[in-house]
Scaffold this active site. Structure first.
Site, PDB file in Angstrom:
ATOM      1  N   VAL A  62       0.806  -1.229   0.000  1.00 33.27           N
ATOM      2  CA  VAL A  62       0.000   0.000   0.000  1.00 33.27           C
ATOM      3  C   VAL A  62       0.836   1.275   0.000  1.00 33.27           C
ATOM      4  CG1 VAL A  62      -2.008  -1.043   1.135  1.00 33.27           C
ATOM      5  CG2 VAL A  62      -0.199   0.001   2.529  1.00 33.27           C
ATOM      6  N   TYR A  63       2.110   1.181   0.292  1.00 35.50           N
ATOM      7  CA  TYR A  63       2.931   2.388   0.337  1.00 35.50           C
ATOM      8  C   TYR A  63       2.968   3.039  -1.048  1.00 35.50           C
ATOM      9  CZ  TYR A  63       4.801   0.792   4.881  1.00 35.50           C
ATOM     10  OH  TYR A  63       4.953   0.374   6.185  1.00 35.50           O
ATOM     11  N   ALA A  64       2.411   4.237  -1.111  1.00 35.39           N
ATOM     12  CA  ALA A  64       2.340   4.988  -2.370  1.00 35.39           C
ATOM     13  C   ALA A  64       1.718   4.154  -3.484  1.00 35.39           C
ATOM     14  CB  ALA A  64       3.731   5.483  -2.781  1.00 35.39           C
ATOM     15  N   GLY A  65       0.729   3.334  -3.124  1.00 31.69           N
ATOM     16  CA  GLY A  65       0.008   2.544  -4.118  1.00 31.69           C
ATOM     17  C   GLY A  65       0.869   1.566  -4.892  1.00 31.69           C
ATOM     18  N   GLY A  66       1.921   1.045  -4.273  1.00 33.16           N
ATOM     19  CA  GLY A  66       2.815   0.096  -4.918  1.00 33.16           C
ATOM     20  C   GLY A  66       4.118   0.697  -5.400  1.00 33.16           C
TER      21      GLY A  66
END
Length: 339
Positions: A62-66
């Protein structure tokens, strides 16, 4: 940089772990507030960490949407890092799409997201795959069986949990043992001088079950950096706009007053004292440190050289000790004579 055994396994990881939540945020939204490091900046941080002896890197889908996983994978490739020289950890559970099945710890979401994480990282296996939080909608049995499938197929080496309560972890341990599934190796959790709640139930559980502890946000979201005054003002820092994790400010500033005195005597920073305290706790396996600048990371790495004596540890304990709470005080009263 000392190496420590992660849980009841033969895997050794560095006492500091490089966190990559600052990689890839590209706008003024949530991830932009956390960090906006591009590939070049990330390469520099990863190289700085590895050169200092850190062999453990943590990220999440989930960090920065991948994007964090993508940038980390590219950094390892750009720097020519041998796969066996680094322990890569990532996590799954948060929303990766709009649909009801694009989140959680279900079998379908875990298996599909592991494939996606491997693709983004550019790796053939994940060393430590962690469930990023407790999913009340999915039976623990389903989650553990999905993780076991990944281990048996070689996509994942070890499994861990993050932000689970003590009873939830123990239930998972029991299910894994009863069904002969891959064991739970680690827990990633919040633990700082400004937030010692972990010591009530989770720390005794970790010791009992021989589960490793990875600490996230060891500076309490920057609060323990020492740059915030009692009114919450600072020259910079994300707590001004993102006040997380929650901190009892009065108790926290009282702790910082003591930390400043210790730091001054040792020619260290307040942040280094906060990290050093964690590294002195026997239950801690590895402390996750993230940074936006090389200077921040090198300052954090220097905490491994700070030694706190018994008097200093006692002073920090006294100013940050948790108030007595049931059943802890009764367990101590009734069981003390049997210890």
């Amino acid at each position: 940089m000392r190496m420590r055994q992660l849980g009841a396994s033969g895997l050794f990881v560095s006492e500091l772990c490089l966190g990559t939540m600052t990689f890839g945020g590209g706008d003024d939204g949530f991830w932009g507030q956390i960090g906006r490091l591009d590939q070049e900046a990330a390469d520099t941080l990863v190289k700085t960490a590895l050169d200092a002896g850190i062999n453990f890197i943590d990220t999440a889908n989930v960090y920065a949407g991948g994007r964090s996983e993508e940038i980390l994978g590219a950094s390892l490739k750009n720097l020519g890092i041998a796969r066996d020289d680094v322990v890569v950890a990532t996590k799954v559970m948060g929303p990766m799409g709009d649909g009801p099945n694009a989140r959680g710890a279900s079998r379908g979401h875990i298996l599909s997201q592991c494939t996606a994480s491997l693709r983004r990282l550019g790796l053939d296996h994940i060393d430590l795959y962690q469930i990023h939080g407790f999913d009340p909608a999915t039976p623990i049995e389903e989650t553990l069986e999905a993780l076991d499938t990944l281990v048996r197929h070689g996509h994942v080496r070890y499994i861990g949990l993050s932000n689970w309560a003590a009873w939830q972890v123990v239930k998972a341990v029991g299910i894994a043992q009863a069904r002969r599934l891959a064991p739970v190796l680690s827990l990633q959790a919040y633990y700082t001088l400004a937030g010692r709640d972990l010591e009530r139930e989770i720390v005794p559980m970790l010791r009992s079950e021989k589960i490793g502890l990875m600490v996230w946000s060891p500076l309490a979201g920057g609060f323990l950096s020492g740059k915030y005054d009692r009114d919450g003002r600072a020259a910079d820092g994300r707590r001004a706009t993102f006040d997380f994790p929650p901190v009892d400010k009065d108790r926290g500033h009282a702790a910082i007053d003591v930390m400043r005195g210790i730091a001054g005597a040792k020619n260290a920073t307040v942040a280094q004292i906060a990290l050093a305290w964690l590294l002195h706790q026997p239950v801690v396996t590895s402390v996750i440190v993230g940074a936006k600048r090389v200077e921040q990371l090198t300052d954090n790495i220097a905490a491994t050289q700070v030694t706190l004596d018994a008097d200093e540890l006692a002073a920090l304990d006294a100013v940050t000790a948790l108030p007595a709470e049931y059943p802890g005080w009764m367990l101590e009263r009734q069981g003390g004579y049997r210890s």
